[in-house]
Design a protein around this motif. Sequence first.
Motif, PDB file in Angstrom:
ATOM      1  N   MET A   1      72.912  22.097  -0.180  1.00 20.98           N
ATOM      2  CA  MET A   1      72.548  23.061   0.834  1.00 20.98           C
ATOM      3  C   MET A   1      71.850  24.247   0.173  1.00 20.98           C
ATOM      4  N   THR A   2      70.748  24.675   0.763  1.00 17.16           N
ATOM      5  CA  THR A   2      70.045  25.833   0.228  1.00 17.16           C
ATOM      6  C   THR A   2      70.758  27.112   0.640  1.00 17.16           C
ATOM      7  N   THR A   3      70.510  28.161  -0.131  1.00 15.61           N
ATOM      8  CA  THR A   3      71.185  29.437   0.096  1.00 15.61           C
ATOM      9  C   THR A   3      70.187  30.571   0.126  1.00 15.61           C
ATOM     10  N   LEU A   4      70.402  31.493   1.056  1.00 16.82           N
ATOM     11  CA  LEU A   4      69.689  32.759   1.056  1.00 16.82           C
ATOM     12  C   LEU A   4      70.666  33.808   0.555  1.00 16.82           C
ATOM     13  N   PHE A   5      70.274  34.491  -0.501  1.00 15.43           N
ATOM     14  CA  PHE A   5      71.059  35.588  -1.046  1.00 15.43           C
ATOM     15  C   PHE A   5      70.442  36.867  -0.499  1.00 15.43           C
ATOM     16  N   LEU A   6      71.230  37.665   0.187  1.00 16.24           N
ATOM     17  CA  LEU A   6      70.747  38.879   0.832  1.00 16.24           C
ATOM     18  C   LEU A   6      71.317  40.092   0.114  1.00 16.24           C
ATOM     19  N   THR A   7      70.449  40.863  -0.553  1.00 23.56           N
ATOM     20  CA  THR A   7      70.935  42.066  -1.225  1.00 23.56           C
ATOM     21  C   THR A   7      71.150  43.153  -0.183  1.00 23.56           C
ATOM     22  N   VAL A   8      72.256  43.849  -0.327  1.00 24.55           N
ATOM     23  CA  VAL A   8      72.668  44.878   0.619  1.00 24.55           C
ATOM     24  C   VAL A   8      73.017  46.133  -0.176  1.00 24.55           C
ATOM     25  N   GLY A   9      72.425  47.248   0.206  1.00 25.90           N
ATOM     26  CA  GLY A   9      72.747  48.510  -0.456  1.00 25.90           C
ATOM     27  C   GLY A   9      71.690  49.562  -0.236  1.00 25.90           C
ATOM     28  N   LEU A  10      71.992  50.750  -0.693  1.00 26.81           N
ATOM     29  CA  LEU A  10      71.115  51.909  -0.543  1.00 26.81           C
ATOM     30  C   LEU A  10      70.045  51.954  -1.642  1.00 26.81           C
ATOM     31  N   PRO A  11      68.994  52.758  -1.464  1.00 23.81           N
ATOM     32  CA  PRO A  11      68.009  52.939  -2.533  1.00 23.81           C
ATOM     33  C   PRO A  11      68.703  53.433  -3.803  1.00 23.81           C
ATOM     34  N   GLY A  12      68.307  52.893  -4.930  1.00 23.17           N
ATOM     35  CA  GLY A  12      68.879  53.301  -6.206  1.00 23.17           C
ATOM     36  C   GLY A  12      70.188  52.619  -6.553  1.00 23.17           C
TER      37      GLY A  12
ATOM     38  N   LEU B   1      62.512  23.942   3.348  1.00 22.97           N
ATOM     39  CA  LEU B   1      61.914  23.055   2.346  1.00 22.97           C
ATOM     40  C   LEU B   1      62.835  22.797   1.152  1.00 22.97           C
ATOM     41  N   GLY B   2      64.037  23.404   1.176  1.00 20.64           N
ATOM     42  CA  GLY B   2      64.989  23.153   0.105  1.00 20.64           C
ATOM     43  C   GLY B   2      64.942  24.141  -1.039  1.00 20.64           C
ATOM     44  N   THR B   3      64.336  25.302  -0.827  1.00 20.58           N
ATOM     45  CA  THR B   3      64.234  26.314  -1.868  1.00 20.58           C
ATOM     46  C   THR B   3      65.200  27.461  -1.585  1.00 20.58           C
ATOM     47  N   ASN B   4      65.998  27.823  -2.564  1.00 16.77           N
ATOM     48  CA  ASN B   4      66.857  28.998  -2.437  1.00 16.77           C
ATOM     49  C   ASN B   4      65.985  30.246  -2.370  1.00 16.77           C
ATOM     50  N   VAL B   5      66.478  31.275  -1.691  1.00 13.87           N
ATOM     51  CA  VAL B   5      65.717  32.510  -1.502  1.00 13.87           C
ATOM     52  C   VAL B   5      66.616  33.708  -1.753  1.00 13.87           C
ATOM     53  N   VAL B   6      66.038  34.733  -2.377  1.00 17.38           N
ATOM     54  CA  VAL B   6      66.697  36.029  -2.477  1.00 17.38           C
ATOM     55  C   VAL B   6      65.871  36.991  -1.633  1.00 17.38           C
ATOM     56  N   LEU B   7      66.493  37.562  -0.626  1.00 19.81           N
ATOM     57  CA  LEU B   7      65.845  38.516   0.260  1.00 19.81           C
ATOM     58  C   LEU B   7      66.359  39.899  -0.123  1.00 19.81           C
TER      59      LEU B   7
ATOM     60  N   ARG C   1      71.980  36.359   8.950  1.00 18.27           N
ATOM     61  CA  ARG C   1      72.960  35.294   8.724  1.00 18.27           C
ATOM     62  C   ARG C   1      72.834  34.211   9.791  1.00 18.27           C
ATOM     63  N   TRP C   2      72.654  34.614  11.059  1.00 16.60           N
ATOM     64  CA  TRP C   2      72.504  33.651  12.148  1.00 16.60           C
ATOM     65  C   TRP C   2      71.237  32.833  11.963  1.00 16.60           C
ATOM     66  N   LEU C   3      70.122  33.495  11.635  1.00 16.31           N
ATOM     67  CA  LEU C   3      68.855  32.778  11.437  1.00 16.31           C
ATOM     68  C   LEU C   3      68.957  31.775  10.296  1.00 16.31           C
ATOM     69  N   VAL C   4      69.597  32.173   9.218  1.00 15.65           N
ATOM     70  CA  VAL C   4      69.769  31.281   8.067  1.00 15.65           C
ATOM     71  C   VAL C   4      70.610  30.069   8.463  1.00 15.65           C
ATOM     72  N   ALA C   5      71.695  30.289   9.181  1.00 12.41           N
ATOM     73  CA  ALA C   5      72.531  29.170   9.638  1.00 12.41           C
ATOM     74  C   ALA C   5      71.750  28.258  10.578  1.00 12.41           C
ATOM     75  N   SER C   6      70.841  28.825  11.369  1.00  8.32           N
ATOM     76  CA  SER C   6      70.078  28.021  12.335  1.00  8.32           C
ATOM     77  C   SER C   6      69.121  27.034  11.659  1.00  8.32           C
ATOM     78  N   VAL C   7      68.797  27.279  10.380  1.00  5.54           N
ATOM     79  CA  VAL C   7      67.943  26.320   9.660  1.00  5.54           C
ATOM     80  C   VAL C   7      68.768  25.455   8.711  1.00  5.54           C
ATOM     81  N   GLY C   8      70.105  25.505   8.850  1.00 11.39           N
ATOM     82  CA  GLY C   8      70.982  24.639   8.069  1.00 11.39           C
ATOM     83  C   GLY C   8      71.234  25.108   6.647  1.00 11.39           C
ATOM     84  N   ALA C   9      71.064  26.398   6.387  1.00 12.38           N
ATOM     85  CA  ALA C   9      71.297  26.935   5.049  1.00 12.38           C
ATOM     86  C   ALA C   9      72.505  27.875   5.086  1.00 12.38           C
ATOM     87  N   SER C  10      72.947  28.278   3.917  1.00 14.55           N
ATOM     88  CA  SER C  10      74.045  29.241   3.838  1.00 14.55           C
ATOM     89  C   SER C  10      73.491  30.608   3.445  1.00 14.55           C
ATOM     90  N   CYS C  11      74.272  31.627   3.727  1.00 13.42           N
ATOM     91  CA  CYS C  11      73.863  33.002   3.409  1.00 13.42           C
ATOM     92  C   CYS C  11      74.966  33.655   2.596  1.00 13.42           C
TER      93      CYS C  11
END
Length: 174
Positions: A1-12, A67-73, A87-97
């Motif tokens: 299963m492909t994964t989207l890694f979502l960075t979360v945080g403030l500037p700096g 297409l089977g490529t992991n992504v860092v957003l 997270r919902w959009l990622v799940a809708s394409v069959g990937a994990s977040c």
Amino acid sequence: MTTLFLTVGLPGAGKTMKARQLAKEHSALRLTPDEWMIPLFGEPEADGKRDVLEGRLLWLALQALRLGTNVVLDFGCWSRDERSAIRWLVASVGASCDLAYVPVDHDTQRARVSHRQSTAPDQTFPMSEADLLNWRALFQEPDAAELEGREIGAPPPGWPGWLEWAADRWPSFM
């Protein structure tokens, strides 16, 4: 299963450093809007264009996942609604977040922002002390349930679904 890694945080906080690390560790495509703004628009915070750019990068991220490529957003995603929609959009394409939260205390944030502005002013935008304090007040820190990837809540009142909410938040997404 492909994964989207979502960075979360403030500037700096160190989100882009974390995004680079994740991209290397997981052979992932890294999408960082800050690296696109100046080449595309000639300035780091062109009025209203960041939301348009983020929408297209989000669309690209979903295509890559299909297409089977992991992504860092590397977006920051200050609001719970933004994170839930993604997270919902990622799940809708069959990937994990996987949320990669990068916390930062105010003094460290201020020092990093000052350093960035003095060493690479052409790659950033001005951030005053008032901006940093205002953004910190707006930021919704992810809770344990969100970080563990538990159930995604319903969209805000008045929205039929996360897809519609996302299309409004990021105008070029659809």
